[in-house]
Design a protein around this motif. Structure first.
Motif, mmCIF file in Angstrom:
data_model
loop_
_atom_site.group_PDB
_atom_site.id
_atom_site.type_symbol
_atom_site.label_atom_id
_atom_site.label_comp_id
_atom_site.label_asym_id
_atom_site.label_seq_id
_atom_site.Cartn_x
_atom_site.Cartn_y
_atom_site.Cartn_z
ATOM 1 N N GLY A 358 0.836 -1.207 0.000
ATOM 2 C CA GLY A 358 0.000 0.000 0.000
ATOM 3 C C GLY A 358 0.866 1.251 0.000
ATOM 4 N N VAL A 359 1.854 1.285 0.908
ATOM 5 C CA VAL A 359 2.708 2.472 1.012
ATOM 6 C C VAL A 359 3.471 2.684 -0.294
ATOM 7 C CG1 VAL A 359 4.638 3.528 2.263
ATOM 8 C CG2 VAL A 359 2.930 2.199 3.519
ATOM 9 N N LEU A 360 3.898 1.567 -0.879
ATOM 10 C CA LEU A 360 4.679 1.627 -2.115
ATOM 11 C C LEU A 360 3.848 2.118 -3.300
ATOM 12 C CD1 LEU A 360 7.492 0.657 -3.141
ATOM 13 C CD2 LEU A 360 6.452 -1.555 -3.599
ATOM 14 N N SER A 361 2.589 1.707 -3.346
ATOM 15 C CA SER A 361 1.856 1.972 -4.590
ATOM 16 C C SER A 361 0.825 3.089 -4.485
ATOM 17 C CB SER A 361 1.176 0.687 -5.084
ATOM 18 O OG SER A 361 0.561 0.026 -4.026
ATOM 19 N N LEU A 362 0.401 3.458 -3.279
ATOM 20 C CA LEU A 362 -0.594 4.525 -3.180
ATOM 21 C C LEU A 362 0.112 5.867 -3.030
ATOM 22 C CD1 LEU A 362 -3.099 2.825 -0.693
ATOM 23 C CD2 LEU A 362 -3.252 2.918 -3.189
ATOM 24 N N SER A 363 -0.556 6.889 -3.504
ATOM 25 C CA SER A 363 0.079 8.199 -3.421
ATOM 26 C C SER A 363 -0.900 9.208 -2.850
ATOM 27 C CB SER A 363 0.533 8.609 -4.817
ATOM 28 O OG SER A 363 0.582 10.002 -4.904
#
Ligand code: DMJ
Length: 606
Positions: A358-363
């Motif tokens: 989630g942290v990697l792909s959401l902005s």
């Protein structure tokens, strides 16, 4: 009288057409055992428009760096397991690795092969891959009267395996079989509410319940990435609508607290009114996963799902995360009717990996994500992922074998005031100071500790339970197991993937080499303790110098555990998270966008 030549042949032509009409369909139609549902409905001829090129097959490791060499070692381990399976259990579900025997425990269609196909492709084992296609082509997915295919396992292992292998290789037979199987499993959804039944007879379409008459949350919500991708590939509307109907029930349930219960009612399609159980472990795990993964797979085109994911994930963080009193091990547990069990399951160790994804792909600044995703979410999810991943690692690192137990009971903050003398709080009804113990227990809630840390000036830069930059939790307990602040309830390592899966996501997110190093030490322990003459075996006695083998090699070992280790070690980003989403059995599916006609047909509101 002269006959005209054409007219003379008309009866012959008619007879020919009739013969073709009578005899050809069995050879060109779907296999006759599949309940016939008419020709493909390509929605007025509108086939999916966005064909992506199949990616070139990844090259095998170059062996020029230490990590490429390590990836090669994992590939060798895969080949060892595959050869054992092929030689001793081909066509059966799983190898029994102690005696070189075989067992049918997942429908008898050869689940290990289906689960292993995409790993072969990813590892560049093309001969093995090609040789396996013959068996796939011949499989008809039938079952005898009275036998049933479990819906959840069949979808994540067989269907997920076929779809992923198809997406990687473009071999048409894989899509054809996926379509057969997808159709044969659809009767699971024929229930009053539309929540899927536990199991299906693929020939008759009869269904049956599992051990519980309730629907388990993970079983309801672990088919959407497979069925949505299958709908996209085939244009068959019912793949989308039946699976999406489960999502609609989730939206309708409108769970204010954000905590989605484990047990759902088959009739009403709402939460079960009995025991209120909340967990990220058994019976709930992959449902959490499929919220985020559906959103990502369909190129963020379904914003309602992201909202649901964030509500549910934040509720888990607020209610189910605790730390231990001294070592400050952060853990996620389950609650029944408000009472925490303080158990941590190996299965739950996928959860930090999910947070990391989630942290990697959401902005927080993208037009699609930012409506629901905040800076606070991002920070909290990153901390929780780091702390939980650390504990999942510690469970391996502390043991003499270097392999992690399947389930542990953590020491909670109430221990000492209400214990059996062994440092473990025993729950309600075991002492007069129960109320006081519950109060103390609450102190161990991670959010309570985070709030306290904020009030006290954020000392150290990270809250309790989260290792600071460059910090690692020490290994303890050789002399005195109580110092560990947990005790094993299930002392076996079942070749499960969750912890190394999390290492993979943490490595991708942080780039910190400790995650690779930890993965390597888990792999070495697997080689040392789980390898047999025929393959690899689950073990029992993880805290012994020499654990004992169990006669099982679950198919997820080749689908997940070895795959995650391999891609963790490869220097090249061979299955990029920018393009692929892994289903819960580690089968990567390509991210795709719904085309305009699909959005219209499926009523996808963007
Ligand atoms: C796998 O089959 C899947 O990851 C599933 O979602 C839960 N657990 C097993 C492996 O432990």
């Amino acid at each position: 009288m002269v006959k005209r030549p054409l007219v003379r042949f008309i009866p012959l032509l008619i007879a020919g057409f009739v013969a073709i009409w009578l005899f050809l369909p069995p050879f060109i139609g779907p296999p006759s055992h599949i309940p016939h549902q008419g020709p493909y409905q390509f929605n007025s001829g509108k086939r999916p428009q966005q064909y992506r090129p199949y990616p070139p097959p990844p090259r095998p490791p170059s062996q020029q760096t230490q990590w490429e060499e390590r990836a090669q070692r994992v590939r060798d381990a895969f080949v060892h397991a595959w050869n054992g399976y092929q030689k001793h259990a081909a066509g059966w579900d799983e190898l029994t690795p102690i005696d070189g025997g075989k067992v049918n425990n997942f429908n008898g269609w050869g689940v290990t092969l289906y689960d292993a196909l995409d790993t072969m492709w990813i590892m560049g084992l093309h001969d093995e891959f090609r040789d396996s296609l013959g068996l796939v082509a011949k499989t008809n997915f039938t079952l005898a009267e009275g036998s049933y295919a479990p819906f959840f396992e069949t979808v994540i292992r067989y269907l997920g395996g076929l779809l992923s292998a198809y997406a990687l290789s473009g071999e048409p037979v894989l899509l054809s079989r996926a379509d057969d199987l997808g159709r044969m499993m659809l009767p699971a959804f024929n229930t009053t509410s539309g929540l899927p039944k536990y199991a299906v007879n693929t020939v008759t379409g009869k269904t049956r319940e599992g051990w519980s008459s309730n629907v388990l949350w993970s079983e309801a919500l672990s088919n959407q990435v497979e069925y949505k991708y299958l709908a996209h590939l085939t244009g068959r509307t019912e793949y989308f609508t039946k699976s999406e109907n489960v999502m609609k029930l989730m939206y309708k349930a409108d769970i204010k607290s954000g905590l989605y219960p484990t047990f759902w009612n088959m009739e009403t399609g709402g939460p079960n009114s009995g025991t209120q159980h909340y967990s990220v472990g058994a019976y709930a795990d992959s449902a959490h996963e499929y919220l985020l993964k559906q959103y990502l797979l369909t190129a963020r085109s379904e914003p309602q799902i992201l909202e649901l994911y964030l509500n549910s994930i934040n509720a888990v963080i607020n209610n189910l995360l605790y730390i231990t009193p001294t070592r400050h091990l952060l853990y996620v547990t389950d609650k029944s009717n408000g009472i925490a069990t303080h158990k941590l399951e190996h299965l739950s160790c996928f959860f930090p990996g999910l947070l990391a994804l989630g942290v990697l792909s959401l902005s927080t600044s993208s037009a699609t994500d930012s409506a629901s995703y905040t800076e606070r979410d991002k920070r909290l999810h990153l901390w929780a992922a780091s702390g939980l991943a650390e504990t999942c690692w510690i469970l391996y690192h502390d043991q003499k074998s270097g392999l992690g137990p399947d389930e542990v009971r953590m020491v909670d903050f109430a221990s000492g005031s209400n214990t059996q003398g062994n440092g473990f709080h025993t729950g309600p009804g075991d002492g007069s100071n129960y109320g006081e113990a519950r109060e103390k227990e609450k102190e161990g809630l991670w959010v309570t500790q985070v709030e306290k840390w904020v009030k006290e000036g954020r000392r150290g830069g990270v809250p309790p339970g989260v290792p600071g930059p460059g910090q690692s939790t020490e290994r303890v307990g050789e002399d005195d197991p109580d110092k560990r602040e947990y005790r094993a309830l299930k002392e076996e390592y079942l070749l499960r993937p969750e912890t190394v899966e999390t290492f993979f996501y943490m490595w991708k997110l942080t780039g910190e080499s400790k995650w690779r190093e930890r993965g390597w030490s888990v792999f070495e322990a697997i080689e040392e303790h789980a390898k047999t003459k025929y393959g690899f075996a689950s073990v029992t006695g993880v805290d012994w110098e020499k654990p004992e083998h169990k006669n099982e090699m679950p198919s997820f070992f080749m689908a997940e555990t070895l795959k995650y280790l391999y891609i963790l070690f490869r220097d090249e980003d061979i299955v990029s998270l920018k393009d692929w989403v892994f289903n819960t059995e580690a089968h990567p599916l390509p991210i795709f966008d719904w085309s305009p006609w699909e959005k219209q047909e499926y009523n996808i509101i963007v």
